[in-house]
Design a protein around this motif. Sequence first.
Motif, PDB file in Angstrom:
ATOM      1  N   HIS A   1      29.071 -67.522-132.206  1.00  0.00           N
ATOM      2  CA  HIS A   1      28.185 -68.581-132.686  1.00  0.00           C
ATOM      3  C   HIS A   1      27.925 -68.383-134.170  1.00  0.00           C
ATOM      4  O   HIS A   1      27.251 -69.197-134.790  1.00  0.00           O
ATOM      5  CB  HIS A   1      26.846 -68.536-131.930  1.00  0.00           C
TER       6      HIS A   1
ATOM      7  N   GLN B   1      30.954 -60.326-123.599  1.00  0.00           N
ATOM      8  CA  GLN B   1      29.572 -60.687-123.914  1.00  0.00           C
ATOM      9  C   GLN B   1      28.605 -60.002-122.959  1.00  0.00           C
ATOM     10  O   GLN B   1      27.587 -59.462-123.379  1.00  0.00           O
ATOM     11  CB  GLN B   1      29.478 -62.200-123.773  1.00  0.00           C
TER      12      GLN B   1
ATOM     13  N   TYR C   1      40.699 -64.247-114.560  1.00  0.00           N
ATOM     14  CA  TYR C   1      40.675 -65.442-113.715  1.00  0.00           C
ATOM     15  C   TYR C   1      42.060 -66.083-113.733  1.00  0.00           C
ATOM     16  O   TYR C   1      42.722 -66.095-114.779  1.00  0.00           O
ATOM     17  CB  TYR C   1      39.704 -66.497-114.258  1.00  0.00           C
TER      18      TYR C   1
ATOM     19  N   ASP D   1      29.400 -75.122-128.462  1.00  0.00           N
ATOM     20  CA  ASP D   1      28.056 -75.049-127.887  1.00  0.00           C
ATOM     21  C   ASP D   1      27.994 -74.064-126.720  1.00  0.00           C
ATOM     22  O   ASP D   1      28.999 -73.847-126.035  1.00  0.00           O
ATOM     23  CB  ASP D   1      27.628 -76.434-127.382  1.00  0.00           C
ATOM     24  N   SER D   2      26.801 -73.565-126.495  1.00  0.00           N
ATOM     25  CA  SER D   2      26.582 -72.669-125.361  1.00  0.00           C
ATOM     26  C   SER D   2      26.944 -73.402-124.059  1.00  0.00           C
ATOM     27  O   SER D   2      26.567 -74.556-123.871  1.00  0.00           O
ATOM     28  CB  SER D   2      25.105 -72.254-125.350  1.00  0.00           C
TER      29      SER D   2
ATOM     30  N   VAL E   1      35.425 -76.632-115.810  1.00  0.00           N
ATOM     31  CA  VAL E   1      34.954 -76.132-117.110  1.00  0.00           C
ATOM     32  C   VAL E   1      36.067 -76.261-118.159  1.00  0.00           C
ATOM     33  O   VAL E   1      35.804 -76.596-119.309  1.00  0.00           O
ATOM     34  CB  VAL E   1      34.495 -74.647-116.984  1.00  0.00           C
TER      35      VAL E   1
ATOM     36  N   THR F   1      34.841 -68.319-120.567  1.00  0.00           N
ATOM     37  CA  THR F   1      35.773 -68.575-119.461  1.00  0.00           C
ATOM     38  C   THR F   1      37.222 -68.542-119.960  1.00  0.00           C
ATOM     39  O   THR F   1      38.091 -67.937-119.320  1.00  0.00           O
ATOM     40  CB  THR F   1      35.441 -69.941-118.806  1.00  0.00           C
TER      41      THR F   1
ATOM     42  N   TYR G   1      34.794 -73.651-111.605  1.00  0.00           N
ATOM     43  CA  TYR G   1      33.985 -72.728-110.820  1.00  0.00           C
ATOM     44  C   TYR G   1      33.463 -73.519-109.624  1.00  0.00           C
ATOM     45  O   TYR G   1      32.683 -74.460-109.821  1.00  0.00           O
ATOM     46  CB  TYR G   1      32.771 -72.245-111.609  1.00  0.00           C
TER      47      TYR G   1
ATOM     48  N   GLY H   1      32.382 -73.208-122.296  1.00  0.00           N
ATOM     49  CA  GLY H   1      33.538 -72.590-121.631  1.00  0.00           C
ATOM     50  C   GLY H   1      34.289 -71.550-122.450  1.00  0.00           C
ATOM     51  O   GLY H   1      35.389 -71.134-122.061  1.00  0.00           O
ATOM     52  N   LYS H   2      33.722 -71.079-123.540  1.00  0.00           N
ATOM     53  CA  LYS H   2      34.423 -70.125-124.416  1.00  0.00           C
ATOM     54  C   LYS H   2      34.715 -68.799-123.701  1.00  0.00           C
ATOM     55  O   LYS H   2      35.837 -68.293-123.746  1.00  0.00           O
ATOM     56  CB  LYS H   2      33.591 -69.853-125.691  1.00  0.00           C
TER      57      LYS H   2
END
Length: 215
Positions: A193, A82, A55, A39-40, A20, A46, A15, A43-44
């Motif tokens: 998560h 999301q 993209y 983890d937050s 990422v 993305t 980005y 890049g999930k």
Amino acid sequence: MCEYAVYLDNISFSYEGTTVIKDLSLRVRNGEHIGIVGDSGCGKSTVLKIIAGLYEVDCGKAVIAGEKSPVKIREHIAVVMQNNSLFPLSIRDNITCGHDISEEKIWTACQNASLTEWIGSLPDGLNTNVGERGNQVSGGQAQRIQIARALCKDAPIILLDEPVSALDQDTGWSVLNAINELMKDRTVIHVTHHRETLDHSYTIYRMKGGRLSRE
Ligand SMILES: Nc1ncnc2c1ncn2[C@@H]1O[C@H](COP(=O)(O)OP(=O)(O)OP(=O)(O)O)[C@@H](O)[C@H]1O
Ligand SMILES: [Mg+2]
């Protein structure tokens, strides 16, 4: 039909200069169920957007359902994203996306997405406008509308990004049951998560440092 529903080979994505995804590879066979945890901010979402044809990668190869063109890729995919991805149109239009879908199929999808009670309480029912970016509906209602949309679209590949995160626990489990029905015979990539929401049909990958590895 090609061997892989999803074929990502050494892809990278940035980005505005911030990388990422770095040299990420993933092969998903037709009908396979993949869970992605991590983890937050790793890049999930993305990765899902790349698979969804939203993209384009900076380098590497992305072939989804045998297609490379984003417009073609999107025909093969249903998504529950999301962040709210509703159009400023009616609930019905958000579910059908302009396709000719029977009333029966729409209502069955609404039932499975736990939407019927709420829609029944609205004076304009399915014709109620959801507002700009869905700002006239709650996060959980927006999520369930997206799920009904996915249930109506007979796409072979389903992408789920925390599909029940905005729902209370009971509604969440009942919607997950509907999703499990939808998943049969389809390729699914499910980011979460909450690992306990992934049943034993899933192969789980962890995203870290821009890549995915098997857990
Ligand atoms: N549109 C964007 N423009 C610039 N940076 C972005 C954009 N979307 C995401 N990012 C950045 O890219 C990184 C990965 O974001 P992404 O949304 O893919 O993470 P995630 O793993 O899905 O996180 P979470 O679990 O919180 O949903 C983050 O550092 C985020 O700030
Ligand atoms: Mg995310």
